[in-house]
Design a protein around this motif. Structure first.
Motif, PDB file in Angstrom:
ATOM      1  N   THR A   1       0.851  -1.187   0.000  1.00 42.20           N
ATOM      2  CA  THR A   1       0.000   0.000   0.000  1.00 42.20           C
ATOM      3  C   THR A   1       0.883   1.232   0.000  1.00 42.20           C
TER       4      THR A   1
ATOM      5  N   TYR B   1       0.834   5.389   0.201  1.00 40.35           N
ATOM      6  CA  TYR B   1       0.041   6.546   0.599  1.00 40.35           C
ATOM      7  C   TYR B   1       0.774   7.778   0.073  1.00 40.35           C
TER       8      TYR B   1
ATOM      9  N   LYS C   1      -4.586   6.605  -1.254  1.00 38.96           N
ATOM     10  CA  LYS C   1      -4.180   5.245  -0.948  1.00 38.96           C
ATOM     11  C   LYS C   1      -4.168   4.418  -2.234  1.00 38.96           C
TER      12      LYS C   1
END
Length: 67
Positions: free
Chosen positions: A54, A56, A61
């Motif tokens: 993931t 950010y 996101k």
């Protein structure tokens, strides 16, 4: 990293920030005010089963799953 053993992952990435008895390891290789990358590695029988990455970026996101 798919099908790698825990020792091979440690040799490549290093020890994780978080380790649990459920064989889920969490890494945060990049973390600053603008960008953060989180890698969660799932193990079954000492081998990598699944990886979720993931990113950010400025509150956005972006998730990638590696099967």
């Amino acid at each position: 990293m798919k099908e790698k053993t825990k020792q091979q992952v440690i040799d490549f990435i290093g020890y994780s920030d978080y380790h649990s008895e459920f064989d889920i390891w969490k890494y945060e290789p990049i973390k600053n005010l603008i960008f953060k990358r989180e890698i969660i590695i799932f193990f079954i029988a000492n081998k990598v089963y699944d990886i979720i990455i993931t990113d950010y970026l400025l509150g956005t996101k972006l998730k990638e799953r590696i099967y």
